[in-house]
Design a protein around this motif. Sequence first.
Motif, short mmCIF file in Angstrom:
data_model
loop_
_atom_site.label_atom_id
_atom_site.label_comp_id
_atom_site.label_asym_id
_atom_site.label_seq_id
_atom_site.Cartn_x
_atom_site.Cartn_y
_atom_site.Cartn_z
N VAL B 67 0.84 -1.40 -0.03
CA VAL B 67 0.04 -0.07 -0.06
C VAL B 67 0.95 1.23 -0.01
O VAL B 67 1.73 1.36 0.85
CB VAL B 67 -0.87 0.10 1.29
CG1 VAL B 67 -1.79 1.33 1.11
CG2 VAL B 67 -1.72 -1.09 1.36
N PHE B 69 0.89 5.02 0.59
CA PHE B 69 -0.01 5.98 1.10
C PHE B 69 0.10 7.29 0.67
O PHE B 69 -0.78 8.21 0.59
CB PHE B 69 0.32 6.12 2.80
CG PHE B 69 -0.12 4.88 3.57
CD1 PHE B 69 0.39 3.80 3.61
CD2 PHE B 69 -1.66 5.12 4.37
CE1 PHE B 69 -0.10 2.79 4.16
CE2 PHE B 69 -2.07 4.05 4.69
CZ PHE B 69 -1.48 2.66 4.88
N HIS B 92 -1.60 -1.54 -4.34
CA HIS B 92 -2.61 -0.47 -4.04
C HIS B 92 -1.79 0.93 -3.94
O HIS B 92 -1.02 1.12 -3.07
CB HIS B 92 -3.34 -0.79 -2.94
CG HIS B 92 -4.08 -2.29 -2.85
ND1 HIS B 92 -5.01 -2.47 -3.34
CD2 HIS B 92 -3.46 -3.26 -2.58
CE1 HIS B 92 -5.35 -3.63 -3.43
NE2 HIS B 92 -4.47 -4.50 -2.73
N MET B 94 -2.48 4.65 -3.04
CA MET B 94 -3.74 5.16 -2.46
C MET B 94 -3.31 6.79 -2.38
O MET B 94 -2.14 7.11 -2.81
CB MET B 94 -3.93 4.84 -1.13
CG MET B 94 -4.27 3.33 -0.98
SD MET B 94 -5.61 2.64 -1.85
CE MET B 94 -6.91 3.17 -0.84
N LYS B 111 -9.15 10.21 2.98
CA LYS B 111 -7.96 9.38 1.97
C LYS B 111 -7.17 8.41 2.79
O LYS B 111 -6.98 7.41 2.20
CB LYS B 111 -7.04 10.41 1.03
CG LYS B 111 -7.81 11.12 0.07
CD LYS B 111 -8.39 10.38 -1.00
CE LYS B 111 -9.17 11.42 -2.09
NZ LYS B 111 -9.93 10.51 -3.26
N ALA B 115 -7.12 4.37 2.66
CA ALA B 115 -5.87 3.56 2.49
C ALA B 115 -5.59 2.76 3.47
O ALA B 115 -5.23 1.45 3.49
CB ALA B 115 -4.75 4.52 2.53
#
Lengths: 203, 203
Positions: B67, B69, B92, B94, B111, B115
């Motif tokens: 992820v 961020f 991902h 984000m 947001k 995430a």
Amino acid sequence: MTESSERDARHKARMARKKALIDEKIAQAQDEYGLLLVHTGNGKGKSSSAFGMVARALGHGMKVGVVQFIKGAASTGEENFFRRFPEEVSYHVMGEGFTWETQDRQRDIEKAQQAWVVARQLLNDPGIGLVVLDELNIALKLGYLELDAVLADIEARPLLQHVVVTGRGALPGLIEAADTVTEMNLVKHAFKAGVKAQQGVEF
Amino acid sequence: MTESSERDARHKARMARKKALIDEKIAQAQDEYGLLLVHTGNGKGKSSSAFGMVARALGHGMKVGVVQFIKGAASTGEENFFRRFPEEVSYHVMGEGFTWETQDRQRDIEKAQQAWVVARQLLNDPGIGLVVLDELNIALKLGYLELDAVLADIEARPLLQHVVVTGRGALPGLIEAADTVTEMNLVKHAFKAGVKAQQGVEF
């Protein structure tokens, strides 16, 4: 070649690279050229970070060369993974049987020099965008390779090729020659707390 | 849930992980468990090193979750590359539109929390051996996510799952919870000498 004519040749190669850099800079007016990066210090992440850059370079469609100067010093995980892409990654594990305790210094020097022959081929190949010289700092620190010769070959590389050198104890001359130097410092380590090395993280 | 019952739930999750760790340790007598690693500092290599670990983990046959961020904070090179392996890497990005200047703090918090929902799914998946939480430190430092909640989710993860958190300015509470912390310090940077960012190295 005698030692002094060899030194002259190296100097010439270095100057040629400097001139080519300047010419190229003028032509492009963009300061685009391959960087020499050094990852040193006692912390984790020196080699991992170089291998992250391998992934990044591959993501940009570059080809990559890797020479590991100390067999077993880096993870077999990275080797397993990047050997999946033989067209894109030229992967060489050298330095087998390095004693580390210089029980047979002459043999170790020969191994290091064989590794450097492979490194030099990658450094001569304009098709390769990134060369990782993993644990080269160790071979330099032990005096198995001569810094001056190594720097001359690095400086004579293709203009746009990036080079990453890893390992503890980077020599001052290498730091001076580098564009970017990062020192990885240990703040806290699970090993110290008695946790054994974990597959996928430590090796 | 009220704030205090939420805190109780987190505490319970944390204690459950601690107990599970101890039980597991006794069973295995090997100290084998997933590590929490933090890469912080102002130098380069925090994210690269995490992505090197991704390669390492894939080389060991693990599955990986990533992820990011902060969209755009990390390289598109790594993203391009690791998206080649959708079966092995759950990737991902984000944090699109993070203002960094908190012009719309409430939106940024939303947001970051979106995430975290994704991160928590990865942290709940025992099939994933390594989770990279890239630039999470920034979201924590800005107060977009609550450290206590984040730590509780990290500590409640599957026993053998490794987690790497990157970003400048790691909070003391995260450092305390981590098994391994590396600080990447800048010794020398080509940028400072006026060289522009180089594709394949810087981004």
